[in-house]
Design an enzyme around this catalytic site. Structure first.
Site, PDB file in Angstrom:
ATOM      1  N   ASP A  67       0.812  -1.209   0.000  1.00  0.00           N
ATOM      2  CA  ASP A  67       0.000   0.000   0.000  1.00  0.00           C
ATOM      3  C   ASP A  67       0.851   1.267   0.000  1.00  0.00           C
ATOM      4  O   ASP A  67       2.069   1.219   0.181  1.00  0.00           O
ATOM      5  CB  ASP A  67      -0.958   0.001   1.212  1.00  0.00           C
ATOM      6  CG  ASP A  67      -0.271  -0.383   2.517  1.00  0.00           C
ATOM      7  OD1 ASP A  67       0.977  -0.406   2.560  1.00  0.00           O
ATOM      8  OD2 ASP A  67      -0.970  -0.660   3.494  1.00  0.00           O
ATOM      9  N   ASP A 136      -7.508  -2.371  14.318  1.00  0.00           N
ATOM     10  CA  ASP A 136      -8.903  -2.680  13.989  1.00  0.00           C
ATOM     11  C   ASP A 136      -9.001  -3.907  13.080  1.00  0.00           C
ATOM     12  O   ASP A 136     -10.064  -4.189  12.535  1.00  0.00           O
ATOM     13  CB  ASP A 136      -9.572  -1.466  13.327  1.00  0.00           C
ATOM     14  CG  ASP A 136      -8.888  -1.048  12.029  1.00  0.00           C
ATOM     15  OD1 ASP A 136      -7.892  -1.699  11.633  1.00  0.00           O
ATOM     16  OD2 ASP A 136      -9.349  -0.080  11.394  1.00  0.00           O
ATOM     17  N   HIS A 138      -7.201  -4.353  10.280  1.00  0.00           N
ATOM     18  CA  HIS A 138      -6.932  -4.118   8.855  1.00  0.00           C
ATOM     19  C   HIS A 138      -5.644  -4.801   8.418  1.00  0.00           C
ATOM     20  O   HIS A 138      -4.713  -4.980   9.195  1.00  0.00           O
ATOM     21  CB  HIS A 138      -6.964  -2.635   8.482  1.00  0.00           C
ATOM     22  CG  HIS A 138      -5.834  -1.794   8.953  1.00  0.00           C
ATOM     23  ND1 HIS A 138      -5.988  -0.771   9.862  1.00  0.00           N
ATOM     24  CD2 HIS A 138      -4.522  -1.784   8.615  1.00  0.00           C
ATOM     25  CE1 HIS A 138      -4.820  -0.176  10.051  1.00  0.00           C
ATOM     26  NE2 HIS A 138      -3.920  -0.773   9.316  1.00  0.00           N
ATOM     27  N   GLU A 143      -9.713  -1.776   5.480  1.00  0.00           N
ATOM     28  CA  GLU A 143     -10.326  -1.450   6.766  1.00  0.00           C
ATOM     29  C   GLU A 143     -11.566  -2.311   7.008  1.00  0.00           C
ATOM     30  O   GLU A 143     -12.088  -2.923   6.069  1.00  0.00           O
ATOM     31  CB  GLU A 143     -10.728   0.032   6.760  1.00  0.00           C
ATOM     32  CG  GLU A 143      -9.556   0.998   6.604  1.00  0.00           C
ATOM     33  CD  GLU A 143      -8.781   1.191   7.914  1.00  0.00           C
ATOM     34  OE1 GLU A 143      -8.892   0.349   8.822  1.00  0.00           O
ATOM     35  OE2 GLU A 143      -8.053   2.196   8.007  1.00  0.00           O
TER      36      GLU A 143
HETATM   37  C1  GLP Z   1      -0.382   0.514   8.708  1.00  0.00           C
HETATM   38  C2  GLP Z   1      -0.077  -0.362   7.492  1.00  0.00           C
HETATM   39  C3  GLP Z   1      -0.364  -1.816   7.766  1.00  0.00           C
HETATM   40  C4  GLP Z   1       0.226  -2.228   9.106  1.00  0.00           C
HETATM   41  C5  GLP Z   1      -0.394  -1.418  10.195  1.00  0.00           C
HETATM   42  C6  GLP Z   1       0.070  -1.808  11.597  1.00  0.00           C
HETATM   43  O1  GLP Z   1      -1.706   0.909   8.778  1.00  0.00           O
HETATM   44  N1  GLP Z   1      -0.780   0.036   6.322  1.00  0.00           N
HETATM   45  O2  GLP Z   1       0.154  -2.601   6.703  1.00  0.00           O
HETATM   46  O3  GLP Z   1       0.019  -3.609   9.323  1.00  0.00           O
HETATM   47  O4  GLP Z   1      -0.040  -0.064   9.957  1.00  0.00           O
HETATM   48  O5  GLP Z   1       1.291  -1.225  11.875  1.00  0.00           O
HETATM   49  P1  GLP Z   1       2.187  -1.513  13.138  1.00  0.00           P
HETATM   50  O6  GLP Z   1       2.991  -2.731  12.779  1.00  0.00           O
HETATM   51  O7  GLP Z   1       3.033  -0.284  13.279  1.00  0.00           O
HETATM   52  O8  GLP Z   1       1.280  -1.743  14.284  1.00  0.00           O
END
Ligand code: GLP
Length: 241
Positions: A67, A136, A138, A143
């Protein structure tokens, strides 16, 4: 589904990096689906270390990131282009022309997403997709409520995701409101999926994703249906499963 429990974050990073490393050793021209967020950082550090020691070679690897924020240029230090460059690509030998991240600068979202799906198909699909998980549930930026049948598309970020990511931007108002993300269908088409989760704040959502019903309200729950899904999880994140 395989669940591999790690004793701490370092252990999680090493175990997940081992799985990626094994993939590249067995298939040097692997297509790796890569992820951002703070959880994969230790994996990237470990892979860089092994690369520097000569234990792993990325010269035939193709990478396809999940993404990118819509509207951010690759030079913006909050873009995922920048993140990947600074935390991984600048230290290893993935050829530049085999690195793919959605073009957040393309204002034509239909074109940007369609082009990305073509890239994934031309690469022959993803051999191993690395994923973190949002609080959440995702995955990528899919989402809660995201249709399971979508490929790459433009999403409106959930308020909770913008709040969680505000720590990187300094201020919630600076977090972009949209992103281009591979869809759940794209992720489910990967031959293997490797998810990493760390920290007590992920325990509830991991419980819901792994043990709860498969529902678009918890996007990661669809991974229960994937034929080759591995979760590497640190003790605190695993405290409710
Ligand atoms: C972002 C990314 C996700 C990732 C999420 C959690 O929203 N788009 O791909 O999994 O963050 O991130 P973290 O590993 O910092 O909790």
């Amino acid at each position: 589904m395989k669940v591999i429990k790690a004793k701490d974050y370092e252990d999680l990073s090493r175990k997940a990096a081992n799985i990626i490393s094994a993939q590249v050793i067995i298939k040097p021209d692997s297509v790796l689906g890569l992820a951002t967020g703070s959880t994969p950082l230790g994996i990237y550090r470990q892979l860089i270390e092994w690369y520097k020691k000569g234990d792993i070679d990325f010269s035939d690897v193709t990478t396809i990131n999940l993404d990118e924020y819509r509207g951010l240029s690759p030079g913006n230090d909050q873009s995922y282009h920048y993140f990947m460059q600074e935390n991984f690509f600048r230290y290893v030998n993935v050829p530049k022309d085999r690195i793919h991240i959605p073009d957040g600068e393309d204002p034509d979202s239909d074109r940007a997403c369609r082009d990305y799906d073509v890239i994934i198909k031309k690469a022959g699909g993803i051999d191993l997709q690395l994923l973190g998980i949002g609080r959440d549930g995702h995955i990528g930026f899919n989402e809660p409520g995201a249709a399971f049948g979508l490929e790459t598309h433009c999403v409106d970020l959930a308020e909770s995701t913008m709040a969680a990511n505000a720590r990187f931007f300094g201020d919630k108002d600076k977090v972009p409101r949209q992103a281009y993300t591979m869809g759940i269908k794209s992720i489910m088409q990967a031959k293997k999926v490797l998810m990493v989760a760390s920290g007590r704040e992920k325990a509830e959502i991991i419980r819901d994703a792994i043990l709860g019903p498969v529902t678009p309200q918890v996007p990661a729950s669809i991974l229960q249906m994937h034929p080759d899904f591995t979760l590497v999880i640190e003790r605190e994140a695993a405290s409710l499963i």
